[in-house]
Motif scaffolding. Structure first.
Motif, PDB file in Angstrom:
ATOM      1  N   TYR A 298     -75.816 -21.713  60.702  1.00 25.64           N
ATOM      2  CA  TYR A 298     -76.056 -22.795  61.846  1.00 25.64           C
ATOM      3  C   TYR A 298     -77.822 -22.973  62.082  1.00 25.64           C
ATOM      4  O   TYR A 298     -78.428 -21.947  62.098  1.00 25.64           O
ATOM      5  CB  TYR A 298     -75.473 -22.114  63.208  1.00 25.64           C
ATOM      6  CG  TYR A 298     -73.800 -22.205  63.299  1.00 25.64           C
ATOM      7  CD1 TYR A 298     -73.240 -21.253  62.422  1.00 25.64           C
ATOM      8  CD2 TYR A 298     -73.290 -23.146  64.103  1.00 25.64           C
ATOM      9  CE1 TYR A 298     -71.722 -21.402  62.444  1.00 25.64           C
ATOM     10  CE2 TYR A 298     -71.898 -23.318  63.939  1.00 25.64           C
ATOM     11  CZ  TYR A 298     -71.094 -22.188  63.270  1.00 25.64           C
ATOM     12  OH  TYR A 298     -69.984 -22.376  63.084  1.00 25.64           O
TER      13      TYR A 298
ATOM     14  N   TRP B 185     -74.863 -24.663  68.565  1.00 28.20           N
ATOM     15  CA  TRP B 185     -73.708 -25.356  68.846  1.00 28.20           C
ATOM     16  C   TRP B 185     -72.695 -25.501  67.587  1.00 28.20           C
ATOM     17  O   TRP B 185     -73.181 -25.540  66.609  1.00 28.20           O
ATOM     18  CB  TRP B 185     -74.308 -26.924  69.408  1.00 28.20           C
ATOM     19  CG  TRP B 185     -74.802 -27.705  68.289  1.00 28.20           C
ATOM     20  CD1 TRP B 185     -74.134 -28.611  67.529  1.00 28.20           C
ATOM     21  CD2 TRP B 185     -76.192 -27.465  67.513  1.00 28.20           C
ATOM     22  NE1 TRP B 185     -75.085 -29.037  66.692  1.00 28.20           N
ATOM     23  CE2 TRP B 185     -76.238 -28.307  66.574  1.00 28.20           C
ATOM     24  CE3 TRP B 185     -77.196 -26.588  67.858  1.00 28.20           C
ATOM     25  CZ2 TRP B 185     -77.511 -28.573  66.124  1.00 28.20           C
ATOM     26  CZ3 TRP B 185     -78.264 -26.792  67.206  1.00 28.20           C
ATOM     27  CH2 TRP B 185     -78.531 -27.692  66.136  1.00 28.20           C
ATOM     28  N   SER B 186     -71.617 -26.065  68.027  1.00 30.32           N
ATOM     29  CA  SER B 186     -70.537 -26.064  67.164  1.00 30.32           C
ATOM     30  C   SER B 186     -69.736 -27.345  67.641  1.00 30.32           C
ATOM     31  O   SER B 186     -68.917 -27.316  68.821  1.00 30.32           O
ATOM     32  CB  SER B 186     -69.521 -25.057  66.665  1.00 30.32           C
ATOM     33  OG  SER B 186     -68.617 -25.224  66.020  1.00 30.32           O
ATOM     34  N   GLY B 187     -69.789 -28.546  67.019  1.00 33.91           N
ATOM     35  CA  GLY B 187     -69.493 -29.730  67.746  1.00 33.91           C
ATOM     36  C   GLY B 187     -69.604 -30.147  69.062  1.00 33.91           C
ATOM     37  O   GLY B 187     -70.926 -30.140  69.073  1.00 33.91           O
ATOM     38  N   PRO B 188     -68.920 -30.332  69.950  1.00 32.88           N
ATOM     39  CA  PRO B 188     -69.402 -30.515  71.141  1.00 32.88           C
ATOM     40  C   PRO B 188     -69.469 -29.367  72.018  1.00 32.88           C
ATOM     41  O   PRO B 188     -70.431 -29.298  73.293  1.00 32.88           O
ATOM     42  CB  PRO B 188     -68.314 -31.264  72.000  1.00 32.88           C
ATOM     43  CG  PRO B 188     -67.012 -30.623  71.230  1.00 32.88           C
ATOM     44  CD  PRO B 188     -67.499 -30.332  69.802  1.00 32.88           C
ATOM     45  N   THR B 189     -69.440 -28.137  71.539  1.00 34.48           N
ATOM     46  CA  THR B 189     -69.689 -26.866  72.317  1.00 34.48           C
ATOM     47  C   THR B 189     -71.009 -26.231  72.049  1.00 34.48           C
ATOM     48  O   THR B 189     -71.354 -26.137  70.896  1.00 34.48           O
ATOM     49  CB  THR B 189     -68.754 -25.788  71.968  1.00 34.48           C
ATOM     50  OG1 THR B 189     -67.145 -26.530  72.227  1.00 34.48           O
ATOM     51  CG2 THR B 189     -68.826 -24.538  72.869  1.00 34.48           C
ATOM     52  N   ASN B 190     -71.951 -25.996  73.223  1.00 33.67           N
ATOM     53  CA  ASN B 190     -73.074 -25.402  73.093  1.00 33.67           C
ATOM     54  C   ASN B 190     -72.917 -23.894  73.328  1.00 33.67           C
ATOM     55  O   ASN B 190     -72.151 -23.540  74.448  1.00 33.67           O
ATOM     56  CB  ASN B 190     -74.193 -25.863  74.170  1.00 33.67           C
ATOM     57  CG  ASN B 190     -74.726 -27.091  73.346  1.00 33.67           C
ATOM     58  OD1 ASN B 190     -75.593 -26.961  72.801  1.00 33.67           O
ATOM     59  ND2 ASN B 190     -74.360 -28.486  73.747  1.00 33.67           N
TER      60      ASN B 190
END
Length: 116
Positions: A32, A99-104
């Protein structure tokens, strides 16, 4: 679950230095990109610095370029922010982020106060 824990903040005089650390767990840290943000009272959270997953690429806000250095140790799952030549306007709560996709994901933050 993803956990980010910042440390290293404190009170420092103008012109001084601090090194912030962020301990990561609950995810494959080396996969990441990571960022440092900061938020001063009554101001929006702003991006300070970013680093790629392997550490080979970094970016900085214009206001900190040349004074701050972001780095990471993937073996230790640690993110760092070396802050030199600190100014009163650098005073803020500093947050580690990924973050992963729309998630912070955010840590709890560490307070940096630059004052004489």
């Amino acid at each position: 679950q993803v956990q980010l824990v910042e440390s290293g903040g404190g009170l420092v005089q103008p012109g001084g230095s601090l090194r912030l650390s962020c301990a990561a767990s609950g995810f494959t840290f080396s996969s990441y990109d990571m960022r440092w943000y900061r938020q001063a009272p009554e101001k929006e959270r702003e991006l300070v610095a970013a680093i790629s997953r392997a550490g080979g690429s970094t970016n900085y806000a214009e206001s900190v370029r040349g004074r701050f250095t972001i780095s990471r140790d993937n073996a230790k799952k640690m993110l760092y922010l070396q802050m030199n030549s600190l100014k009163p306007e650098d005073s803020a709560v500093y947050y580690c982020n990924t973050w992963s996709g729309p998630t912070n994901y955010w840590g709890q933050g560490t307070q940096v106060t630059v004052s004489s």
